[in-house]
Every structure is written in structure tokens, then in C-alpha cells.
Enzyme design. Structure first.
Site, PDB file in Angstrom:
ATOM      1  N   SER A 129       0.831  -1.206   0.000  1.00  0.00           N
ATOM      2  CA  SER A 129       0.000   0.000   0.000  1.00  0.00           C
ATOM      3  C   SER A 129       0.865   1.255   0.000  1.00  0.00           C
ATOM      4  CB  SER A 129      -0.851  -0.016   1.270  1.00  0.00           C
ATOM      5  OG  SER A 129      -1.444   1.235   1.493  1.00  0.00           O
TER       6      SER A 129
ATOM      7  N   TYR B 272      -1.573  -0.020  10.246  1.00  0.00           N
ATOM      8  CA  TYR B 272      -1.817  -0.678   8.963  1.00  0.00           C
ATOM      9  C   TYR B 272      -0.600  -0.534   8.037  1.00  0.00           C
ATOM     10  CZ  TYR B 272      -3.473  -1.309   4.202  1.00  0.00           C
ATOM     11  OH  TYR B 272      -3.578  -1.693   2.889  1.00  0.00           O
TER      12      TYR B 272
ATOM     13  N   LYS C 295       2.224  -3.422   6.589  1.00  0.00           N
ATOM     14  CA  LYS C 295       2.557  -3.638   5.166  1.00  0.00           C
ATOM     15  C   LYS C 295       4.068  -3.517   4.957  1.00  0.00           C
ATOM     16  CE  LYS C 295      -1.440  -4.529   3.456  1.00  0.00           C
ATOM     17  NZ  LYS C 295      -1.711  -5.812   2.833  1.00  0.00           N
TER      18      LYS C 295
HETATM   19  N1  UFG Z   1     -13.738  10.021   2.985  1.00  0.00           N
HETATM   20  C1  UFG Z   1     -14.760  10.881   3.317  1.00  0.00           C
HETATM   21  N2  UFG Z   1     -15.961  10.348   3.628  1.00  0.00           N
HETATM   22  C2  UFG Z   1     -16.197   9.002   3.615  1.00  0.00           C
HETATM   23  C3  UFG Z   1     -15.141   8.134   3.284  1.00  0.00           C
HETATM   24  C4  UFG Z   1     -13.915   8.688   2.979  1.00  0.00           C
HETATM   25  O1  UFG Z   1     -14.593  12.106   3.329  1.00  0.00           O
HETATM   26  O2  UFG Z   1     -17.336   8.597   3.915  1.00  0.00           O
HETATM   27  C5  UFG Z   1     -12.436  10.605   2.606  1.00  0.00           C
HETATM   28  C6  UFG Z   1     -11.296  10.185   3.486  1.00  0.00           C
HETATM   29  O3  UFG Z   1     -11.233  10.970   4.657  1.00  0.00           O
HETATM   30  C7  UFG Z   1     -10.117  10.397   2.534  1.00  0.00           C
HETATM   31  C8  UFG Z   1     -10.699  10.022   1.155  1.00  0.00           C
HETATM   32  O4  UFG Z   1     -12.107  10.143   1.319  1.00  0.00           O
HETATM   33  O5  UFG Z   1      -9.775  11.737   2.531  1.00  0.00           O
HETATM   34  C9  UFG Z   1     -10.374   8.622   0.715  1.00  0.00           C
HETATM   35  O6  UFG Z   1     -10.730   7.736   1.773  1.00  0.00           O
HETATM   36  P1  UFG Z   1     -10.853   6.157   1.570  1.00  0.00           P
HETATM   37  O7  UFG Z   1     -11.259   5.600   2.893  1.00  0.00           O
HETATM   38  O8  UFG Z   1     -11.706   5.866   0.399  1.00  0.00           O
HETATM   39  O9  UFG Z   1      -9.403   5.710   1.200  1.00  0.00           O
HETATM   40  P2  UFG Z   1      -8.033   5.975   1.973  1.00  0.00           P
HETATM   41  O10 UFG Z   1      -7.262   6.939   1.118  1.00  0.00           O
HETATM   42  O11 UFG Z   1      -8.201   6.319   3.384  1.00  0.00           O
HETATM   43  O12 UFG Z   1      -7.474   4.506   2.034  1.00  0.00           O
HETATM   44  C10 UFG Z   1      -6.839   3.922   0.983  1.00  0.00           C
HETATM   45  C11 UFG Z   1      -6.950   2.411   1.098  1.00  0.00           C
HETATM   46  C12 UFG Z   1      -6.211   1.929   2.307  1.00  0.00           C
HETATM   47  C13 UFG Z   1      -4.820   2.465   2.259  1.00  0.00           C
HETATM   48  C14 UFG Z   1      -4.843   3.959   2.208  1.00  0.00           C
HETATM   49  C15 UFG Z   1      -3.463   4.538   2.182  1.00  0.00           C
HETATM   50  O13 UFG Z   1      -8.302   2.041   1.182  1.00  0.00           O
HETATM   51  O14 UFG Z   1      -6.192   0.521   2.302  1.00  0.00           O
HETATM   52  O15 UFG Z   1      -5.516   4.338   1.033  1.00  0.00           O
HETATM   53  O16 UFG Z   1      -3.463   5.749   2.865  1.00  0.00           O
HETATM   54  F1  UFG Z   1      -4.152   2.112   3.353  1.00  0.00           F
END
Ligand code: UFG
Length: 330
Positions: A119, A143, A147
Site C-alpha cells: 500500500s 496498517y 505492510k
Molecule cells: N472520505 C470521506 N468520507 C467518507 C469516506 C472517505 O470524506 O465517507 C475521505 C477520506 O477521509 C479520505 C478520502 O475520502 O480523505 C479517501 O478515503 P478512503 O477511505 O476511500 O481511502 P483511503 O485513502 O483512506 O485509504 C486507501 C486504502 C487503504 C490504504 C490507504 C493509504 O483504502 O487501504 O488508502 O493511505 F491504506
């Protein structure tokens, strides 16, 4: 010529199931092992299946003694950053100890090729963007640390025992294959695109965007969305590449970032409505911007994302949730 056999661990999960579909379409003989703790039977496609858990070493070793696989693909992990902060033990167990068992079972049974789902979380808060593979690794969540720990194990197992590996550092996996009935179904769902789509379809009441005071043009976080099938194709190429290169660590992204509000707008456009999310506080552990420099993967794997256009990703996910409002039946 005999058919190439591969084992896909975690093949009933989101990325694993899309990979299984892609690999079986490419003519590989696929066996899926999954403990079904997060995965869905309904997501299994074109593969033999057995229910198994990497934490149970004996049956795993017995299975690998009886079967010979050209490559083992490891998708089985817990993957929620926030949850890893509140319950790191689960992450060290399911991500690190389980991967250690897999590597030990491989070592004892002379399996020597593994493709590992890593990741961009291994980098932590970016010092420079876009992120290249040699960017410092300072993961800020358990997490990300799990990894990176597995990446280190893989490096040491390569040097000492000749186990070849590719650690593929995904950016934000997105999209699905609605024609094949495959979608994204996490419970609970924490990812942005499925949450926006579910809100647009009135499958959930609220949509909260976590923070609009980040140092980005519209104040919301920026992510690099890569289609799961593009990821899957890179995995197949990585397996081939291990013949000549024994240790790969590659970023898989598009190089293009979209803000959270861009995503809300794209989903709204795809379904012809204007979506009005709530703005909530920041979610702890969210880096403001994660965008890949995937030049190395483009070059080494001779691979390019072809499906990662945000508009079509949103349309696919909308279609899947329209057809599967409750997610997978089993
Ligand atoms: N977000 C919202 N509202 C929601 C869900 C997400 O505003 O209901 C925002 C989050 O705060 C973030 C963005 O949308 O700013 C993306 O969030 P995601 O949860 O979709 O994805 P992440 O970037 O947090 O996570 C992804 C992968 C993880 C990995 C991570 C690395 O899903 O497995 O990237 O930082 F670890």
C-alpha cells in the site's frame, strides 16, 4: 503446455476477487483460499475454492505440499487505517503473523514466487509528490507499518531463501466489474466512492466529507484512484517479471489526483443529481494528498492503467449498487 496454476489467498475479497476473474480470463488455473471473514462466496469467479486461514499453519503447509503453484498471490489482509490505530493487535496478527506463516509454508514446500498487496500507506505523510518508490518510508498507522514489515520480510526471504516477490503498493483501488456481478462490498463501508454512490442511491442517509481545511485547492483530500482490474493486470505482469527480477517494489497508481469533492461531483454527474455532503471534522491519519509516480511500474511491467477514468469508475459502481443494493447475498 500445462496450464499455469496459481493460488490466490484472499480471493473472495474486493481486489482478490477481481484479480481471480482477470487471471482465470487470462487462462490461468486459479485456486482461491479465503477464510471468508471479510470476503464473500458470491464474489468467487472461475476458481476452485477452499476455506482456509493463514493462521492455521498445518493445513496450509499440507495444502502446499500436495499442490504445486507457479505463484502465490496474497490479498488477505485487514485494510482500514483507522481501525488499525484502535486495534493494532488484529493488524499485526492478520497482516504480519499470517504472512509469516505463508512464507514459512512456502519455504518448507519450495514455493518461490509471491505477489503481495502492499500500500501507499508505507510512505506516511508525503514529503514530495508524486510519490516515488524511493520516498522515505515513515508509515503513520499500524496498517502501514504491517505492510512495510511484510515488505521487509519479503526482502530478507529473497536474500536468504531465494523466495522471489513483488510488493505492489496500491494507491486507491476503485471501480468494479458489474458485467460479471463483481463489486465492492465492505462491511462496514468506509471508502469514499462506495459511500458517495450509496448516498446518491439513497442506500444510506448521510454522507460526510472528512475535512475541508486541508492545504489543497478545494480544501479536501486528494487521492489517486486506480481501477481494480488495472491492478489485477499489473499483478499478472509482475508474476512474469519475477523470472528476471527477484525482488520488485512498485507503486500502482495513475499519477492523477482527485479531491474528495471531485469524487462527489463525478458521482453526482453520473446519476444526474447534485449531491450535498455534510462537511465533518478531519479523519485522523488521512494524508492531505496521495498521488503516485508509477513510472517505474510502467517501465518494469510494461503496464498502463486503461480503466481508471473516474467517470467510468463512478458509473460502474453506481450500476453495481443499483443491481446489488444489499451487496453480495453471501
Ligand atoms: N472520505 C470521506 N468520507 C467518507 C469516506 C472517505 O470524506 O465517507 C475521505 C477520506 O477521509 C479520505 C478520502 O475520502 O480523505 C479517501 O478515503 P478512503 O477511505 O476511500 O481511502 P483511503 O485513502 O483512506 O485509504 C486507501 C486504502 C487503504 C490504504 C490507504 C493509504 O483504502 O487501504 O488508502 O493511505 F491504506
Amino acid at each position: 503446455m500445462s496450464t499455469t496454476r496459481i493460488l490466490v489467498i484472499g480471493g473472495a475479497g474486493y481486489v482478490g476477487s477481481h484479480f481471480t476473474l482477470c487471471a482465470s480470463n487470462a487462462g490461468l488455473r486459479v485456486t482461491v483460499m479465503d477464510n471468508l471473514s471479510k470476503g464473500h462466496r458470491g464474489a468467487l469467479r472461475g476458481a476452485e475454492f477452499f476455506q482456509g486461514d493463514l493462521l492455521e499453519f498445518e493445513p496450509l503447509q499440507a495444502h502446499l505440499s500436495r499442490n504445486r503453484y507457479h505463484g502465490i498471490f496474497h490479498f488477505a489482509a485487514n485494510c482500514l487505517v483507522g481501525e488499525s490505530v484502535s486495534d493494532p493487535a488484529q493488524y499485526y496478527l492478520n497482516n504480519v503473523i499470517a504472512a509469516f506463516n505463508m512464507l514459512e509454508a512456502m519455504r518448507y514446500t519450495n514455493h518461490d514466487r509471491v505477489i503481495f498487496s502492499s500500500s501507499c500507506a508505507v510512505y506516511g505523510i508525503p514529503e514530495t509528490l508524486p510519490l516515488k518508490e524511493d520516498h522515505p518510508k515513515n508509515p503513520v498507522s499500524p496498517y502501514g507499518r504491517t505492510k512495510l514489515a511484510v515488505e521487509w520480510m519479503l526482502e530478507d526471504y529473497c536474500t536468504a531463501y531465494g523466495i522471489r516477490s513483488a510488493s505492489l503498493r496500491y494507491f486507491n483501488a476503485a471501480g468494479c466489474e458489474p458485467d460479471d456481478g463483481l463489486g465492492e462490498d465492505h462491511r462496514p463501508e468506509t471508502h469514499l466512492i462506495p459511500n458517495v454512490v450509496r448516498y446518491a442511491l439513497k442506500l444510506q442517509d448521510d454522507l460526510v466529507i472528512f475535512g475541508n481545511d486541508y492545504p489543497t485547492p478545494d480544501g479536501t483530500c486528494i487521492r489517486d484512484y486506480i481501477h481494480v482490474t488495472d491492478l489485477a493486470e499489473a499483478h499478472l505482469k509482475a508474476l512474469e517479471k519475477l523470472d528476471s527480477l527477484p525482488l520488485l517494489r512498485l507503486n500502482l497508481g495513475t499519477g492523477r489526483g482527485f479531491s474528495n469533492l471531485d469524487v462527489v461531483k463525478a458521482v453526482g454527474n453520473a446519476c444526474g443529481v447534485s449531491l450535498k455532503p455534510e462537511i465533518g471534522p478531519r479523519r485522523p491519519g488521512d494524508p492531505p494528498e496521495l498521488v503516485a509516480d508509477s513510472g517505474e511500474a510502467f517501465r518494469v511491467l510494461d503496464w498502463r492503467p486503461t480503466r481508471s477514468d473516474l467517470k467510468s469508475i463512478c458509473s460502474e459502481v453506481l450500476r453495481w449498487f443499483s443491481e446489488h443494493p444489499e451487496g453480495y447475498a453471501e
